[in-house]
Design an enzyme around this catalytic site. Structure first.
Site, short mmCIF file in Angstrom:
data_model
loop_
_atom_site.label_atom_id
_atom_site.label_comp_id
_atom_site.label_asym_id
_atom_site.label_seq_id
_atom_site.Cartn_x
_atom_site.Cartn_y
_atom_site.Cartn_z
N ILE A 92 0.90 -1.50 -0.57
CA ILE A 92 0.42 0.01 -0.18
C ILE A 92 0.70 0.78 -0.09
O ILE A 92 2.10 0.96 0.81
CB ILE A 92 -1.10 0.18 1.45
CG1 ILE A 92 -1.38 -1.38 1.80
CG2 ILE A 92 -1.61 1.06 1.18
CD1 ILE A 92 -2.11 -1.51 2.71
N CYS A 93 0.69 2.02 -0.95
CA CYS A 93 1.56 3.16 -1.12
C CYS A 93 0.45 4.40 -0.50
O CYS A 93 -0.07 4.80 -1.16
CB CYS A 93 1.54 3.54 -2.34
SG CYS A 93 2.29 5.47 -2.50
N LEU A 94 0.32 4.36 1.49
CA LEU A 94 0.41 5.56 1.89
C LEU A 94 1.14 6.18 2.97
O LEU A 94 1.87 5.29 3.63
CB LEU A 94 -1.20 5.06 2.34
CG LEU A 94 -1.95 5.77 3.83
CD1 LEU A 94 -2.49 6.36 2.76
CD2 LEU A 94 -3.17 4.48 4.59
#
Lengths: 155, 397
Positions: A92-94
């Site tokens: 997840i790119c968060l």
């Protein structure tokens, strides 16, 4: 695991047993450093309606000063949700999940789940991030080593 | 904690991490650090007015220079000691000794934990006075300077054990014996109790002691005694009787209690009833007295009514009399009027006669009698007047 991190995780576990926000469920934790959670999107977003997704949490000795590693994982009846910031291998790119960027030690497992839940709720694009295939091919890297550039303020 | 400057107070000012303590009572969430979620240890407040444990916020600032709660920019210089009242509140919370898991059962207020560990807690690791190895305080033999790791011979079995382990060894040492109180046999301490329970020399009571056999003697003789004991055969019967009696007594006690309860209830109803009767009697008496009073009142009234009747009659009588008197008075009045008229007429006559006397004899024929006659004819004289003068008229005519 440091007593400090263990203590904090025990407290979170105790709180989880008292109840969680709607659409968030505790699955199991083989040990204190490794938890699995299920999340559901509550509104009728056609991309995710009726589906449940599994999140894998790994905590370092320095939790909660350091962010946990959070990824989606595949399991029976659990797939990786389609999202422009979620790679097909579950990463997840968060910014929230990156120490020194969006992570704050005030966050907890539940609040991270809620953030990811709302990230899915707000999404309308049925697509993977740019360069997903190439990214997934370079496997074997720890999530911690990935330097994302958080350039999308809309999610 | 004397200086409010964060840089001057390092988390290491505590001998151990207070954040890992176990709290006995539930702690209000407001007293907990948002980072470790445990009650605040050395509370420090940021310039954006959020409060954290000093150690937590220091660690967090090493990773990110912003407030963990509101993400406003923050540096170590921006955090100040929180008000003393907050530190006092959290230091008064009751905790278990950090060595709870090792066996220390102390509970104390958090502020006293460090003192307890320094002075009292027997489960703290200290240096062995002899070799410097780590041992628990309770294993140090008082203030002696001997190394507890030196092996010595057991007092009983001469087996070699470290001083440290001697106590646990003695509990199981087979040579550490004690003699039986009854037969005098030597037995390891751990087995002496089991032996005494079966020792042949131990003084025991007859099995039938419960039903009154006074015999007691060594266990080995109890078998021979029980064969000859008359109570042995009777025992089942006696025991049954005893249990029956006990049952009956229990039942009796229960029944008595019930009887007492119902008697009390009965007595209470009686009291209530008698109370009601007395109340009724009183009421009747009151009614009767009232009636009597009313009757006497009535009589009085009747008498006074009769009196009034009499008075009324008298009054009527008087009124009749009065009427008659009035009539008479009226008649008298009328008579008086008549007389007055007649008197007036007579006066006139007299005056006319005097006038004729003065005028001479010529006018004799027209005397007073003719004047009276005219007057009478004219109705001047009333009836009485006419009666009075009638003699005169007759004589004249």
């Amino acid at each position: 695991m440091s007593t400090f991190a263990a203590k904090r995780l025990q407290k979170e576990m105790a709180k989880i047993h008292q109840g969680l926000a709607p659409g968030i469920f505790f699955v199991n934790s083989p040990n204190l450093q490794h938890w699995q959670m299920d999340i559901q999107v509550l509104d009728s977003n056609p991309l995710y309606a009726g589906k449940t997704f599994r999140l894998n949490f790994r905590f370092s000795n320095n939790y909660p000063i350091e962010a946990p590693e959070v990824t989606f994982i595949r399991a029976p009846d659990r797939e990786i949700p389609m999202h422009p910031h979620i790679y097909s291998n579950g990463i997840i790119c968060l910014d929230l999940l990156s120490s020194g960027n969006g992570w704050s030690p005030v966050q907890s497992v539940e609040s991270v789940c809620m953030s990811i839940q709302s990230m899915l709720t707000g999404n309308t694009k049925n697509e993977r991030p740019e360069g997903d295939e190439a990214f997934v091919l370079r496997e074997g890297r720890s999530v911690r080593d990935i330097r994302f550039v958080y350039d999308d303020p809309t999610v | 904690m004397s200086s409010p400057d964060a840089a001057a107070i390092r988390p290491s000012s505590h001998s151990f991490d207070l954040r890992s303590l176990t709290y006995i009572t539930h702690v209000d969430d407001n007293l907990c650090c948002p980072i470790c979620q445990s009650p605040l240890v050395d509370p420090f407040t940021t310039s954006c007015r959020h409060t954290f444990c000093l150690a937590c916020i220091t660690d967090a600032l090493k990773v990110s220079k912003s407030c963990p709660v509101d993400r406003s920019p923050l540096d170590t210089a921006d955090i100040k000691m929180a008000p003393v009242v907050l530190a006092n509140l959290v230091n008064d919370l009751t905790v278990l000794c950090p060595n709870h898991a090792l066996g220390c059962s102390a509970t104390l207020s958090r502020g006293n934990v460090e003192g307890h560990l320094k002075e009292d807690c027997q489960y703290v690791t200290v240096d062995c006075p002899g070799c410097g190895e780590k041992i628990m305080r309770k294993d140090r033999q008082g203030d002696s300077e001997d190394c507890v790791h030196v092996e010595e011979a057991c007092r009983y079995c001469s087996e070699k054990h470290r001083k440290l382990d001697m106590k646990s060894h003695e509990a199981v040492c087979s040579a550490f014996t004690s003699s039986c109180r009854h037969c005098g046999i030597e037995c390891p301490l751990s087995k002496i109790l089991a032996h005494e329970a079966t020792c042949d020399e131990a003084i025991v009571n007859c099995d039938s002691a419960s039903v009154g056999c006074p015999w007691h003697g060594p266990r080995k003789e109890s078998t021979t005694h029980s064969v000859s004991c008359p109570l042995t055969h009777l025992r089942p019967l006696l025991e049954e009787h005893n249990s029956r009696i006990a049952n009956l007594e229990r039942e009796n006690k229960l029944l008595r209690r019930r009887l007492e309860a119902s008697l009390t209830a009965r007595a209470q109803t009686d009291i209530i009833q008698s109370n009601t009767t007395t109340a009724l009697d009183n009421q009747t008496l009151r009614v009767l007295t009232e009636q009597e009073r009313i009757r006497s009142d009535m009589e009085r009234l009747y008498v006074s009514m009769q009196e009034l009747d009499m008075k009324q009659n008298t009054l009527a009588m008087f009124m009749g009399e009065n009427m008659r008197t009035q009539e008479e008075v009226a008649m008298i009045g009328a008579a008086v009027n008549n007389l007055q008229t007649q008197l007036h007429g007579l006066q006139l006559l007299t005056i006319r006669r005097q006038g004729m006397d003065q005028n001479g004899a010529g006018n004799r024929s027209d005397g007073p009698s003719s004047q009276v006659k005219r007057a009478a004819e004219n109705g001047v004289l009333g009836r009485a007047g006419r009666e009075c003068f009638s003699d005169m008229f007759e004589t004249r005519d």
